[in-house]
Design a protein around this motif. Structure first.
Motif, short mmCIF file in Angstrom:
data_model
loop_
_atom_site.label_atom_id
_atom_site.label_comp_id
_atom_site.label_asym_id
_atom_site.label_seq_id
_atom_site.Cartn_x
_atom_site.Cartn_y
_atom_site.Cartn_z
N GLY A 218 0.78 -1.24 0.00
CA GLY A 218 0.00 0.00 0.00
C GLY A 218 0.80 1.28 0.00
N LEU A 219 2.14 1.19 -0.04
CA LEU A 219 2.96 2.40 -0.08
C LEU A 219 3.18 2.79 -1.53
N PRO A 220 2.72 3.96 -1.95
CA PRO A 220 2.86 4.34 -3.36
C PRO A 220 4.31 4.67 -3.73
N ALA A 221 4.61 4.61 -5.00
CA ALA A 221 5.96 4.94 -5.47
C ALA A 221 6.36 6.34 -5.07
N GLN A 222 5.38 7.23 -4.91
CA GLN A 222 5.66 8.62 -4.52
C GLN A 222 6.09 8.75 -3.06
N LYS A 223 6.09 7.65 -2.33
CA LYS A 223 6.55 7.65 -0.94
C LYS A 223 7.82 6.80 -0.77
N ILE A 224 8.41 6.38 -1.87
CA ILE A 224 9.54 5.46 -1.80
C ILE A 224 10.80 6.10 -2.37
N VAL A 225 11.89 6.01 -1.62
CA VAL A 225 13.22 6.39 -2.10
C VAL A 225 14.10 5.16 -1.93
N LEU A 226 14.88 4.84 -2.95
CA LEU A 226 15.78 3.69 -2.88
C LEU A 226 17.22 4.15 -2.81
N SER A 227 18.02 3.38 -2.08
CA SER A 227 19.47 3.59 -2.13
C SER A 227 20.15 2.24 -2.17
N ALA A 228 21.22 2.16 -2.91
CA ALA A 228 22.04 0.95 -3.00
C ALA A 228 23.48 1.42 -2.81
N LYS A 229 24.01 1.20 -1.61
CA LYS A 229 25.29 1.78 -1.25
C LYS A 229 26.38 0.72 -1.07
N VAL A 230 27.55 1.05 -1.56
CA VAL A 230 28.76 0.25 -1.39
C VAL A 230 29.89 1.22 -1.11
N SER A 231 31.08 0.71 -0.85
CA SER A 231 32.19 1.60 -0.52
C SER A 231 33.17 1.80 -1.66
#
Length: 418
Positions: free
Chosen positions: A201-214
């Protein structure tokens, strides 16, 4: 800088994160957002309030807090209340690992006070508990109308997903390099988690993605792949950039490539502060990266030469540093009284070889005398020489000329001269 052409911004979903009258927009072509994180113990309310306030004053548009214990969860609402009393409405992000589902359920005042939750799908539990715990956090966000950052880290990747993908790779007649599978597992974890959040039920407009490495090249590869997987807004940053110049260079190298390709809606520069160094340094580096690329303007930047055997080093170095500090100190007022001053280019040059030319091509600039040259320093504004400074008051006199220039070009004087 004005001649550099970057790729069009990736068309990601529009995300709004807000508190009171402060609204931070990211994605859908909005300016890249700068964020930071405290390193205080969150349960120390006063220390956390002071650091959030300092980061917000420096220009951090979101500030993240560690929420790892019941004491920290209880402190969040008190931190929010104290900031509000001071008129500091910067949205707060809760950083949850391992027990976030329990803390959000047990401390609803924490869930309400935060503007965004950070969830790491690699440590929300195993098997059935993984989906159940993840669902608790996402459904809490849905009920409270909060945004969520789903943050996958290479160092805490979902082991069950990684193991399954490695097993599938080994079964191939021609297995791929395990490092490539690891990269794909990071992307898969983020994308699957975002899809599951939307199913909850969480819309795409409420989602932020991060994919972190060093690693710089790995970060570029991961985010290129993730950008192609879906419409979600992306947060960029190395997990552990390092200390000092290493951290600044590594972060800039990775983020500049992605930003130049139109990838990235919000950034953090995760440098390790030197002992005694202000936490706000990471905010300033992020701003200067975006400004150097021509993506946003935050404060006038000083263009200065590195110095050589011709320059009077002490005078030149001190004036360049003092001028940059002066510009940053004045910018909060100029943001109101002189819109546009943030993009001003100020030159502080050290000798006659490039000094006059660079100073004349800046909005306003000064060309200091080198060794054995005339003690007079010409000042140029919009290409024309407007003064010649010398003596012990040179710094103060140059600051006065900058003030006059800002008023004339960007302030109320600009209307009279138009």
């Amino acid at each position: 800088m004005s001649e550099t052409v970057y790729a069009a911004r990736r068309k990601s979903a529009a995300v709004v994160i807000e508190h009171a009258d402060c609204r931070v927009r990211m994605g859908a072509g909005a300016p890249v957002v700068v964020q930071s994180m405290t390193n205080t113990a969150t349960e120390d309310v006063q220390a956390s309030v002071e650091q959030v306030a300092a980061l917000a004053r420096a220009g951090s548009e979101l500030v993240r807090l560690t929420v790892n214990t019941p004491e920290a969860a209880r402190a969040v609402a008190r931190i929010r209340d104290e900031l509000d009393k001071r008129g500091i409405f910067v949205p707060l992000v809760g950083d949850f690992h391992y027990n976030g589902h329990k803390l959000l359920a047990d401390y609803p005042e924490c869930a309400e006070a935060l503007s965004k939750y950070r969830i790491n799908p690699g440590n929300v539990g195993k098997g059935v508990r993984h989906e159940d715990n993840f669902a608790v956090m996402v459904q809490t966000a849905v009920r409270n109308n909060k945004a969520v950052r789903i943050g996958v880290n290479g160092g805490s990747l979902d082991k069950e997903l990684l193991s399954a993908m490695m097993d599938a790779n080994r079964a191939l007649s021609q297995p791929r390099d395990v490092h490539d599978v690891w990269i794909d597992a990071i992307v898969e974890s983020a994308a699957r988690s975002a899809e599951l959040a939307q199913d909850l039920g969480l819309p795409a407009q409420k989602i932020v993605l991060s994919a972190k490495v060093s690693d710089v090249s790995d970060l570029i590869a991961v985010n290129r792949k993730l950008a192609a997987r879906g419409p979600w807004a992306l947060h960029l940053g190395l997990t552990e950039a390092g200390i000092g110049t290493k951290g600044i260079v590594a972060s800039s190298a990775a983020l500049a490539v992605l930003l130049a390709e139109g990838i990235g809606d919000t950034i953090r520069i995760s440098i390790t502060p030197a002992p005694g160094k202000a936490r706000e340094e990471e905010v300033i580096v992020a701003q200067e990266l975006l400004q150097s690329m021509g993506l946003r303007n935050f404060s006038p930047l000083v263009v200065s030469c590195p110095g050589c055997g011709r320059t009077s080093s002490d005078l030149f170095q001190h004036l360049a540093q003092r001028t940059q500090q002066f510009l940053r100190a004045r910018m909060p007022e100029w943001r109101t009284t002189a819109p546009g001053a943030a993009g001003m280019r100020v030159a502080v040059m050290g000798c006659v070889v490039n000094g006059p030319g660079e100073s004349a091509s800046a909005d306003i600039g000064i060309s200091l005398p080198g060794r054995g040259e005339s003690p007079v320093a010409p000042v140029y504004a919009d290409g024309a020489k407007i003064a010649a400074l010398k003596g012990e008051t040179m710094a103060e006199d140059f600051e006065r000329l900058i003030e006059q220039y800002v008023e004339r070009r960007y302030g109320s004087g600009a209307e009279k001269n138009s």
